[in-house]
Design a protein around this motif. Sequence first.
Motif, mmCIF file in Angstrom:
data_model
loop_
_atom_site.group_PDB
_atom_site.id
_atom_site.type_symbol
_atom_site.label_atom_id
_atom_site.label_comp_id
_atom_site.label_asym_id
_atom_site.label_seq_id
_atom_site.Cartn_x
_atom_site.Cartn_y
_atom_site.Cartn_z
ATOM 1 N N LEU A 356 3.405 -23.968 2.564
ATOM 2 C CA LEU A 356 4.366 -23.894 1.467
ATOM 3 C C LEU A 356 3.730 -23.113 0.328
ATOM 4 O O LEU A 356 2.616 -23.436 -0.109
ATOM 5 N N VAL A 357 4.424 -22.102 -0.160
ATOM 6 C CA VAL A 357 3.909 -21.251 -1.234
ATOM 7 C C VAL A 357 4.849 -21.348 -2.430
ATOM 8 O O VAL A 357 6.031 -21.015 -2.326
ATOM 9 N N MET A 358 4.340 -21.831 -3.557
ATOM 10 C CA MET A 358 5.103 -21.824 -4.804
ATOM 11 C C MET A 358 4.154 -21.541 -5.945
ATOM 12 O O MET A 358 2.936 -21.686 -5.806
ATOM 13 N N HIS A 359 4.672 -21.178 -7.091
ATOM 14 C CA HIS A 359 3.808 -20.717 -8.177
ATOM 15 C C HIS A 359 2.989 -21.852 -8.779
ATOM 16 O O HIS A 359 1.778 -21.722 -8.972
ATOM 17 N N GLY A 360 3.628 -22.950 -9.122
ATOM 18 C CA GLY A 360 2.960 -24.012 -9.852
ATOM 19 C C GLY A 360 2.537 -25.172 -8.981
ATOM 20 O O GLY A 360 1.446 -25.181 -8.426
ATOM 21 N N GLY A 361 3.397 -26.200 -8.858
ATOM 22 C CA GLY A 361 2.966 -27.376 -8.115
ATOM 23 C C GLY A 361 4.111 -28.232 -7.634
ATOM 24 O O GLY A 361 5.283 -27.848 -7.701
ATOM 25 N N LEU A 362 3.753 -29.413 -7.168
ATOM 26 C CA LEU A 362 4.695 -30.334 -6.550
ATOM 27 C C LEU A 362 5.455 -31.144 -7.598
ATOM 28 O O LEU A 362 5.074 -31.202 -8.762
ATOM 29 N N SER A 363 6.497 -31.796 -7.141
ATOM 30 C CA SER A 363 7.303 -32.628 -8.014
ATOM 31 C C SER A 363 6.591 -33.931 -8.335
ATOM 32 O O SER A 363 5.834 -34.477 -7.521
ATOM 33 N N SER A 364 6.835 -34.455 -9.521
ATOM 34 C CA SER A 364 6.293 -35.755 -9.906
ATOM 35 C C SER A 364 7.040 -36.896 -9.231
ATOM 36 O O SER A 364 6.564 -38.040 -9.240
ATOM 37 N N ASP A 365 8.180 -36.613 -8.647
ATOM 38 C CA ASP A 365 8.979 -37.606 -7.923
ATOM 39 C C ASP A 365 8.572 -37.570 -6.456
ATOM 40 O O ASP A 365 8.846 -36.597 -5.747
ATOM 41 N N SER A 366 7.915 -38.612 -5.975
ATOM 42 C CA SER A 366 7.377 -38.625 -4.610
ATOM 43 C C SER A 366 8.464 -38.618 -3.543
ATOM 44 O O SER A 366 8.170 -38.369 -2.367
ATOM 45 N N SER A 367 9.699 -38.872 -3.943
ATOM 46 C CA SER A 367 10.785 -38.868 -2.958
ATOM 47 C C SER A 367 11.347 -37.469 -2.718
ATOM 48 O O SER A 367 12.110 -37.261 -1.777
ATOM 49 N N VAL A 368 10.967 -36.502 -3.549
ATOM 50 C CA VAL A 368 11.464 -35.132 -3.409
ATOM 51 C C VAL A 368 10.816 -34.468 -2.203
ATOM 52 O O VAL A 368 9.592 -34.515 -2.036
ATOM 53 N N THR A 369 11.637 -33.841 -1.366
ATOM 54 C CA THR A 369 11.156 -33.213 -0.133
ATOM 55 C C THR A 369 11.368 -31.710 -0.177
ATOM 56 O O THR A 369 12.005 -31.170 -1.098
ATOM 57 N N LEU A 370 10.868 -31.052 0.858
ATOM 58 C CA LEU A 370 11.089 -29.615 0.998
ATOM 59 C C LEU A 370 12.580 -29.308 1.054
ATOM 60 O O LEU A 370 13.033 -28.298 0.491
ATOM 61 N N PRO A 382 14.885 -22.206 -16.254
ATOM 62 C CA PRO A 382 14.502 -23.536 -15.762
ATOM 63 C C PRO A 382 14.657 -24.602 -16.825
ATOM 64 O O PRO A 382 14.465 -24.342 -18.014
ATOM 65 N N PRO A 383 14.996 -25.833 -16.408
ATOM 66 C CA PRO A 383 15.075 -26.943 -17.371
ATOM 67 C C PRO A 383 13.683 -27.373 -17.801
ATOM 68 O O PRO A 383 12.668 -26.884 -17.288
ATOM 69 N N ARG A 384 13.602 -28.313 -18.721
ATOM 70 C CA ARG A 384 12.307 -28.777 -19.225
ATOM 71 C C ARG A 384 11.731 -29.919 -18.387
ATOM 72 O O ARG A 384 10.622 -30.387 -18.650
ATOM 73 N N GLU A 385 12.469 -30.379 -17.380
ATOM 74 C CA GLU A 385 11.944 -31.425 -16.507
ATOM 75 C C GLU A 385 12.606 -31.318 -15.148
ATOM 76 O O GLU A 385 13.616 -30.638 -14.984
ATOM 77 N N GLY A 386 11.987 -31.953 -14.159
ATOM 78 C CA GLY A 386 12.548 -31.970 -12.823
ATOM 79 C C GLY A 386 11.855 -30.998 -11.872
ATOM 80 O O GLY A 386 11.000 -30.197 -12.276
ATOM 81 N N PRO A 387 12.198 -31.048 -10.581
ATOM 82 C CA PRO A 387 11.518 -30.246 -9.552
ATOM 83 C C PRO A 387 11.547 -28.745 -9.797
ATOM 84 O O PRO A 387 10.558 -28.052 -9.516
ATOM 85 N N PHE A 388 12.657 -28.209 -10.293
ATOM 86 C CA PHE A 388 12.766 -26.779 -10.576
ATOM 87 C C PHE A 388 11.631 -26.360 -11.515
ATOM 88 O O PHE A 388 10.859 -25.428 -11.223
#
Length: 513
Positions: A356-370, A382-388
Amino acid sequence: MSSVSAGNAAKALEFKNSGNVCIKEQNFPQAVEFYSKAIELDDRQSIYLSNRAFAHLKLDNFQSALEDCDKSLELDPKNIKGYHRRGLAYVGLLQFNKARNDLRIVLKAKPNEPTALRALDMCEKFVRAERFKKAISGSDSEDKVNVCATLNLSSFDAYNDIKKYSGPKLEIEQLKDENGNPAGARVTNMSQEFVSSLVNDVFLKAINLPKQYAAAIISHAERLFREEPAVVELNNVRMPEQQISVCGDTHGQFYDVLNIFQKFGKVTENHTYLFNGDFVDRGSWSCEVAFLFYCLKILHPKKIFLNRGNHETDNMNKIYGFEDECKHKYSPRIFDMFSKSFESLPLATVINSKYLVMHGGLSSDSSVTLEDFKKIERFSQPPREGPFMELLWSDPQVADGLGPSQRGLGYAFGPDVTAKFLSDNNLAKIFRSHEVRMSGVEFEHNKKLVTVFSAPNYCDAQGNLGGVIHVVPGQGTIGRNGNDDEDLIIDTFEAVKHPDIKPMAYSNGGLGF
């Protein structure tokens, strides 16, 4: 705050002076370490904290800078440097009203301080723009017209730049919708010859494209990005002759980008490139880098891919130079088109169902998937919070779990977070960028995460190598540059010479200090 022995106070002063030397040498991580040692020994000195805040600002650690300035001003409410650096930290955190308050205090004491004047002017523009947006839309969620998809080529007829232009020629088709209205442009004769001449006869001679050409290229490339999913999937498992090269931040370092292609090979049918965000801002050839990538995208739509980074956003472009550079070399309308094209960039890429290649990092919500990443509605700022936002902004940390981001946006995530995400989504490694690594490429989180950064000697100051990850199934080199994967080759490279134009040379933004 406790009493400090004379010995500790003297030793703290030595550490502070060593930090000052590091600042002069632009070794900001080492400066943070020295100032931290000084503060541990003597926590009564406001200047130690405001000095560490300056080093944090240089590292884009805006939240850490803010916290240091708050403590510094508690110790000495008259520390003008504390107000100045806190104002700049607020700029980096996009809190422009708070930044204005501190910058006004600075300018009351030092009316002609240039960085404070520039930063305050930028803050005033931001605040006015936000008020105007709310006044005409009634909300913060006003949708911008897609200026790429509605481009009318004839609107550029009044410009004389195309008559004076002697570089390679483009053939451009005006697209129209079902009602006959202008609907963007298509370049019909993009070729390797055009790209080579664009580099050698235009950009390397400090010439700009005609604005009509610039607009057509952006419009065509934006349409290609818009047609791609939020998470692109690439695969070369059954095609060992086809190499996929993953590059990190390039930040407008055009001459180093050219060196990447010269050193590792051009984009071809057998060589795919993925540039993992932050290709604009900081460096003073961001326009040239973006146009080169966009032309290559038009020429090889399935062989070059761009992930969005946190600097492919309006606020970052206003602060770190791309908007000002674009307006200087082209026009506000060309910047608006780039801005819209950035909103169409994919957010991540999966290679061989493994990386998996993305610029920054993973979501703080452990339930978020690919699968959740694939469903993100990305066509906006982009919003100020959330997976995006976190895909663009978050960073790894050494400790398990989640921690606060030193940047003030996103989170710091630990090795356990990485391991869980990989296991839950049947992936092997994460490739990300977003942070300078002195070795160009660094394996982290028990080698399950790799940071790749491709802007060597970042901002003409850091002295770091650039790095590239080549995905070559079964042909990798284990042990080279820390690699433990038989499907990868890790390459590094040094910076090359460029004309004597400083980073952010066109910037009027608040962090050009």
